[in-house]
Write a protein that holds these residues in place. Structure first.
Motif, PDB file in Angstrom:
ATOM      1  N   GLU A  50       0.826  -1.190   0.000  1.00 50.78           N
ATOM      2  CA  GLU A  50       0.000   0.000   0.000  1.00 50.78           C
ATOM      3  C   GLU A  50       0.869   1.251   0.000  1.00 50.78           C
ATOM      4  O   GLU A  50       2.035   1.201   0.375  1.00 50.78           O
ATOM      5  CB  GLU A  50      -0.973   0.020   1.179  1.00 50.78           C
ATOM      6  CG  GLU A  50      -0.324   0.184   2.523  1.00 50.78           C
ATOM      7  CD  GLU A  50      -1.349   0.213   3.649  1.00 50.78           C
ATOM      8  OE1 GLU A  50      -2.511  -0.165   3.448  1.00 50.78           O
ATOM      9  OE2 GLU A  50      -0.958   0.626   4.739  1.00 50.78           O
ATOM     10  N   THR A  53      -8.013   0.026  -4.380  1.00 49.30           N
ATOM     11  CA  THR A  53      -8.953   0.300  -3.306  1.00 49.30           C
ATOM     12  C   THR A  53      -8.270   1.276  -2.363  1.00 49.30           C
ATOM     13  O   THR A  53      -7.042   1.420  -2.407  1.00 49.30           O
ATOM     14  CB  THR A  53      -9.376  -0.997  -2.590  1.00 49.30           C
ATOM     15  OG1 THR A  53     -10.405  -0.696  -1.657  1.00 49.30           O
ATOM     16  CG2 THR A  53      -8.220  -1.659  -1.885  1.00 49.30           C
ATOM     17  N   SER A  54      -9.032   1.963  -1.516  1.00 51.09           N
ATOM     18  CA  SER A  54      -8.421   2.954  -0.634  1.00 51.09           C
ATOM     19  C   SER A  54      -9.010   2.886   0.762  1.00 51.09           C
ATOM     20  O   SER A  54     -10.100   2.349   0.970  1.00 51.09           O
ATOM     21  CB  SER A  54      -8.607   4.361  -1.198  1.00 51.09           C
ATOM     22  OG  SER A  54      -9.972   4.712  -1.210  1.00 51.09           O
ATOM     23  N   GLU A  55      -8.254   3.457   1.689  1.00 52.92           N
ATOM     24  CA  GLU A  55      -8.681   3.531   3.081  1.00 52.92           C
ATOM     25  C   GLU A  55      -8.161   4.839   3.656  1.00 52.92           C
ATOM     26  O   GLU A  55      -6.972   5.152   3.530  1.00 52.92           O
ATOM     27  CB  GLU A  55      -8.100   2.349   3.868  1.00 52.92           C
ATOM     28  CG  GLU A  55      -8.438   2.362   5.333  1.00 52.92           C
ATOM     29  CD  GLU A  55      -7.761   1.221   6.090  1.00 52.92           C
ATOM     30  OE1 GLU A  55      -7.712   1.318   7.322  1.00 52.92           O
ATOM     31  OE2 GLU A  55      -7.269   0.271   5.448  1.00 52.92           O
ATOM     32  N   ARG A  56      -9.067   5.611   4.257  1.00 51.75           N
ATOM     33  CA  ARG A  56      -8.671   6.870   4.885  1.00 51.75           C
ATOM     34  C   ARG A  56      -8.206   6.586   6.310  1.00 51.75           C
ATOM     35  O   ARG A  56      -8.855   5.874   7.055  1.00 51.75           O
ATOM     36  CB  ARG A  56      -9.828   7.857   4.912  1.00 51.75           C
ATOM     37  CG  ARG A  56      -9.466   9.169   5.600  1.00 51.75           C
ATOM     38  CD  ARG A  56     -10.551  10.197   5.496  1.00 51.75           C
ATOM     39  NE  ARG A  56     -10.676  10.740   4.154  1.00 51.75           N
ATOM     40  CZ  ARG A  56      -9.856  11.651   3.620  1.00 51.75           C
ATOM     41  NH1 ARG A  56      -8.836  12.101   4.311  1.00 51.75           N
ATOM     42  NH2 ARG A  56     -10.068  12.106   2.410  1.00 51.75           N
ATOM     43  N   ARG A  57      -7.041   7.134   6.651  1.00 47.95           N
ATOM     44  CA  ARG A  57      -6.501   7.047   8.009  1.00 47.95           C
ATOM     45  C   ARG A  57      -6.116   8.451   8.427  1.00 47.95           C
ATOM     46  O   ARG A  57      -5.160   9.021   7.901  1.00 47.95           O
ATOM     47  CB  ARG A  57      -5.267   6.152   8.057  1.00 47.95           C
ATOM     48  CG  ARG A  57      -5.564   4.723   7.703  1.00 47.95           C
ATOM     49  CD  ARG A  57      -4.334   3.869   7.850  1.00 47.95           C
ATOM     50  NE  ARG A  57      -4.489   2.657   7.053  1.00 47.95           N
ATOM     51  CZ  ARG A  57      -3.496   2.004   6.494  1.00 47.95           C
ATOM     52  NH1 ARG A  57      -2.250   2.437   6.637  1.00 47.95           N
ATOM     53  NH2 ARG A  57      -3.714   0.924   5.782  1.00 47.95           N
TER      54      ARG A  57
END
Length: 135
Positions: A52, A83-87
């Protein structure tokens, strides 16, 4: 129909022709990959240790504005390659290995190539005797 579903039910190109819906879905992925910036972004994400990458690292790799990079990332997400993920305040992107696997399977020659011969069998010229037989 979702793109991954289209790819999953698409046979290898050498086994049978794609129908119109399958061809349109697959073409969307290839169109996304046809842009050099998007291809580089996919390469950056794929080659990153841990699988990632933070959007900040993607942006730093180009001499493009952040909105332009965001647009390219959005296109790659829409076709199912990322795909993505906000942190907190950052977004992290990962490959969708299933989509890449299905694309790879679509382009793979079957054990017997499109001519019915094993894919690695060389094509030999017709013998003189076979060429002399009237048809």
């Amino acid at each position: 129909m979702e793109l991954l579903e289209i790819l999953e039910c698409s046979p290898p190109l050498t086994r049978e022709p794609l129908d119109a819906e399958q061809a349109a879905g697959v073409a969307r992925v290839f169109k996304a990959l046809g842009d050099p910036v998007r291809l580089r972004i996919l390469s950056i994400v794929a080659s990153r240790a841990g699988g990632e990458v933070c959007v900040c690292d993607v942006t730093d790799a180009f001499e493009l504005s952040q909105p332009t990079i965001s647009h390219h990332l959005k296109v790659l997400k829409e076709v199912g390659l990322l795909t993505s993920e906000r942190r907190a305040s950052w977004v992290y992107y990962r490959l969708v290995p299933e989509t890449l696997g299905e694309l790879s399977a679509l382009l793979t020659l079957s054990a017997s190539g499109p001519t019915g011969r094993p894919a690695d069998e060389p094509v030999s010229p017709p013998s003189a005797a076979a060429a002399a037989v009237p048809r």
